[in-house]
Write an enzyme that holds these catalytic residues in place. Structure first.
Site, mmCIF file in Angstrom:
data_model
loop_
_atom_site.group_PDB
_atom_site.id
_atom_site.type_symbol
_atom_site.label_atom_id
_atom_site.label_comp_id
_atom_site.label_asym_id
_atom_site.label_seq_id
_atom_site.Cartn_x
_atom_site.Cartn_y
_atom_site.Cartn_z
ATOM 1 N N ASP A 89 -4.144 -2.195 -0.406
ATOM 2 C CA ASP A 89 -3.852 -1.938 -2.055
ATOM 3 C C ASP A 89 -5.279 -1.249 -2.658
ATOM 4 O O ASP A 89 -5.954 -2.414 -3.100
ATOM 5 C CB ASP A 89 -3.521 -3.296 -2.731
ATOM 6 C CG ASP A 89 -2.967 -2.719 -4.031
ATOM 7 O OD1 ASP A 89 -3.012 -1.451 -4.437
ATOM 8 O OD2 ASP A 89 -2.642 -3.675 -4.655
ATOM 9 N N ASN B 19 -3.738 -9.393 -0.657
ATOM 10 C CA ASN B 19 -4.090 -7.950 -0.236
ATOM 11 C C ASN B 19 -4.885 -8.115 1.186
ATOM 12 O O ASN B 19 -5.573 -7.163 1.446
ATOM 13 C CB ASN B 19 -4.983 -7.297 -1.651
ATOM 14 C CG ASN B 19 -3.909 -6.520 -2.351
ATOM 15 O OD1 ASN B 19 -2.772 -6.567 -2.146
ATOM 16 N ND2 ASN B 19 -4.625 -6.506 -3.815
ATOM 17 N N THR C 204 -6.406 -9.568 -11.286
ATOM 18 C CA THR C 204 -5.427 -10.772 -11.334
ATOM 19 C C THR C 204 -6.187 -11.923 -11.742
ATOM 20 O O THR C 204 -7.478 -12.343 -11.300
ATOM 21 C CB THR C 204 -4.991 -11.203 -9.878
ATOM 22 O OG1 THR C 204 -4.235 -9.796 -9.525
ATOM 23 C CG2 THR C 204 -3.958 -12.111 -9.860
ATOM 24 N N LYS D 41 -7.517 -10.371 -3.222
ATOM 25 C CA LYS D 41 -6.881 -11.679 -3.475
ATOM 26 C C LYS D 41 -5.818 -11.902 -2.148
ATOM 27 O O LYS D 41 -5.658 -10.826 -1.375
ATOM 28 C CB LYS D 41 -5.893 -11.535 -4.646
ATOM 29 C CG LYS D 41 -4.976 -10.280 -4.746
ATOM 30 C CD LYS D 41 -4.277 -10.288 -5.942
ATOM 31 C CE LYS D 41 -3.160 -9.075 -6.058
ATOM 32 N NZ LYS D 41 -2.373 -9.018 -7.234
ATOM 33 N N ASP E 255 -9.443 -5.756 -6.610
ATOM 34 C CA ASP E 255 -8.307 -6.484 -6.490
ATOM 35 C C ASP E 255 -8.258 -7.576 -5.338
ATOM 36 O O ASP E 255 -7.053 -7.405 -4.610
ATOM 37 C CB ASP E 255 -7.146 -5.874 -6.760
ATOM 38 C CG ASP E 255 -5.913 -6.398 -7.332
ATOM 39 O OD1 ASP E 255 -6.064 -7.639 -7.868
ATOM 40 O OD2 ASP E 255 -4.625 -5.906 -7.246
HETATM 41 P P1 ATP Z 1 0.411 -4.008 -6.852
HETATM 42 O O1 ATP Z 1 1.225 -4.025 -7.861
HETATM 43 O O2 ATP Z 1 0.028 -5.260 -6.358
HETATM 44 O O3 ATP Z 1 -1.001 -3.328 -7.132
HETATM 45 P P2 ATP Z 1 1.046 -1.794 -5.200
HETATM 46 O O4 ATP Z 1 2.090 -0.912 -5.699
HETATM 47 O O5 ATP Z 1 -0.640 -0.913 -5.183
HETATM 48 O O6 ATP Z 1 0.751 -3.266 -5.562
HETATM 49 P P3 ATP Z 1 0.754 -2.789 -2.457
HETATM 50 O O7 ATP Z 1 0.062 -3.822 -2.908
HETATM 51 O O8 ATP Z 1 -0.142 -1.712 -1.776
HETATM 52 O O9 ATP Z 1 1.355 -1.997 -3.512
HETATM 53 O O10 ATP Z 1 1.802 -3.018 -1.623
HETATM 54 C C1 ATP Z 1 3.093 -4.008 -2.033
HETATM 55 C C2 ATP Z 1 3.286 -4.856 -0.945
HETATM 56 O O11 ATP Z 1 3.836 -4.102 0.178
HETATM 57 C C3 ATP Z 1 2.170 -5.398 -0.166
HETATM 58 O O12 ATP Z 1 1.773 -6.832 -0.848
HETATM 59 C C4 ATP Z 1 2.793 -5.679 1.270
HETATM 60 O O13 ATP Z 1 3.529 -7.030 1.321
HETATM 61 C C5 ATP Z 1 3.531 -4.639 1.411
HETATM 62 N N1 ATP Z 1 2.524 -3.586 2.332
HETATM 63 C C6 ATP Z 1 1.576 -2.964 1.653
HETATM 64 N N2 ATP Z 1 1.046 -1.824 2.640
HETATM 65 C C7 ATP Z 1 1.508 -2.166 3.752
HETATM 66 C C8 ATP Z 1 1.446 -1.776 5.101
HETATM 67 N N3 ATP Z 1 0.439 -0.697 5.348
HETATM 68 N N4 ATP Z 1 2.117 -2.367 6.162
HETATM 69 C C9 ATP Z 1 3.186 -3.477 5.793
HETATM 70 N N5 ATP Z 1 3.094 -3.816 4.419
HETATM 71 C C10 ATP Z 1 2.581 -3.388 3.722
#
Ligand code: ATP
Length: 361
Positions: free
Chosen positions: A161, A144, A180, A141, A139
């Protein structure tokens, strides 16, 4: 097997502001009570039962955790701890304060290819490391790819992610429909056996966008985008690539290759002359060329708008679901417990390509 602590996370961490949201929950700033150190907490909703449609399977969270535990690299978000309660799992991870790489670049007046390459190199180093460990991200992009601290003189890239990542066991055949549309490789759309090469395709797309502000396969709809990918329907439009070196185009061309085994690997990318020039002429060319900043800013503004639009749509759907829950009583409870597990948009292919639809043999 990954070990999840059963302590109440709030006893050990003070929960702070929301940093971001994903399909399955929120990411919040958290402060470790014992040390005062700031971390990020990724709160993932779990499926309530076998019949439940919403939330994540525990197995799927275990997979993300095991992969993160196996990866320790400067350019990959580090995992500190994992807590589990009845309804959710909380991943305590490194706090990444610098925002998305693309937002950082879009704030600049100008960026030479040499400067862009410094970021690409870090992405490639992180990806090369995980591929050597037989892990594919699946993933990659702009959302991420983040920066640890954007005020640092040479900000560190952090890949985040790993919710769709997969560790390949020897001889394993693995298929997945996640990703995506703009960034996925043709073999994902065709539901063929996958390899780490799918990430290299995404890096080709990211590099193309970074240099031109154009998305190579973007159609009017997701269906059209997917058709363009399978048909390998892309070109370097001269008006958008007038400031781009031939070395950069060659780099992209060697990644946007349909045959997985012929695509450049991350290791090969790191020694491609665009990344690692062989002589002074190549260095000079990179220094003179710059990214198409005017168009890149437009691309990024559209991307951010689309992300906020998706967020508002998800909130609206949640409100409608809550009304439904009130109207229909306890049998709708599970919907209420998983508000974040909503589709991006109404478009069909994106929903087909939801994360974690995979098979392995
Ligand atoms: P997706 O639905 O896109 O798969 P997800 O539920 O797996 O998302 P992440 O993409 O890991 O979640 O995180 C969501 C958002 O939170 C990220 O786009 C980023 O803005 C923020 N984020 C994630 N990890 C961190 C971190 N370690 N520190 C700060 N912000 C973070």
């Amino acid at each position: 097997m990954a070990v999840f602590k059963l302590d109440n996370v709030e006893d050990l961490y003070e929960i702070g502001n929301i940093l971001g949201s994903g399909h399955f929950g929120q990411v919040r700033e958290v402060r470790e009570r014992a040390t005062g150190v700031l971390w990020a907490g990724k709160f993932l909703k779990l499926k309530k039962g076998a019949g439940s449609r919403l939330g994540l399977e525990r197995k799927s969270v275990e997979k993300e955790v095991e992969i993160l535990q196996s990866l320790q690299h400067q350019n990959i978000m580090a995992l500190k701890d994992v807590f589990e309660s009845r309804a959710e799992v909380v991943l305590i991870v490194e706090l990444i304060k610098g925002g998305e790489l693309f937002d950082f670049i879009a704030e600049k007046e100008n960026l030479t290819e040499t400067e862009a390459i410094e970021f690409m190199k870090q992405i490639l180093e992180g990806v090369s490391y995980m591929h050597l460990k037989n892990v594919a991200h699946f993933d990659l992009k702009p959302e991420n790819i983040m920066l640890l601290d954007k005020l640092a003189p040479n900000p560190d890239i952090k890949i985040i992610d790993f919710g769709m990542a997969h560790h390949f066991n020897q001889g394993e055949e693995y298929k997945s429909l996640g990703g995506t549309p703009q960034y996925i490789a043709p073999e994902i759309i065709n539901y063929e056996p996958l390899s780490t090469a799918a990430d290299m395709w995404s890096i080709g797309v990211i590099t193309y966008i970074l240099l031109s502000g154009l998305s190579p396969f973007q159609g009017e709809t997701d269906e059209e985008t997917l058709r363009n990918i399978v048909a390998m329907n892309y070109e370097f439009e001269p008006s958008y690539f007038s400031q781009t070196t031939n070395m950069a185009k060659d780099f992209i061309q060697k990644l946007l290759v349909k045959e997985q085994s012929e695509r450049m690997t991350a290791e090969e990318c790191l020694v491609h002359p665009w990344i690692k020039p062989l002589n002074r002429t190549q260095i000079a060319k990179r220094n003179r060329s710059s990214i198409n900043m005017k168009n890149f800013k437009k691309f990024n503004a559209r991307r951010k708008w689309k992300m906020s639009f998706n967020m508002v749509s998800a909130c609206n759907r949640f409100c409608r679901l809550q009304l439904l829950c009130k109207a229909h009583g306890p049998e709708q409870q599970e919907l209420r417990d998983c508000e974040s597990d909503q589709e991006d948009t109404g478009t069909k292919p994106a929903s087909l390509l939801r994360r974690r639809l995979s098979s392995s043999s």
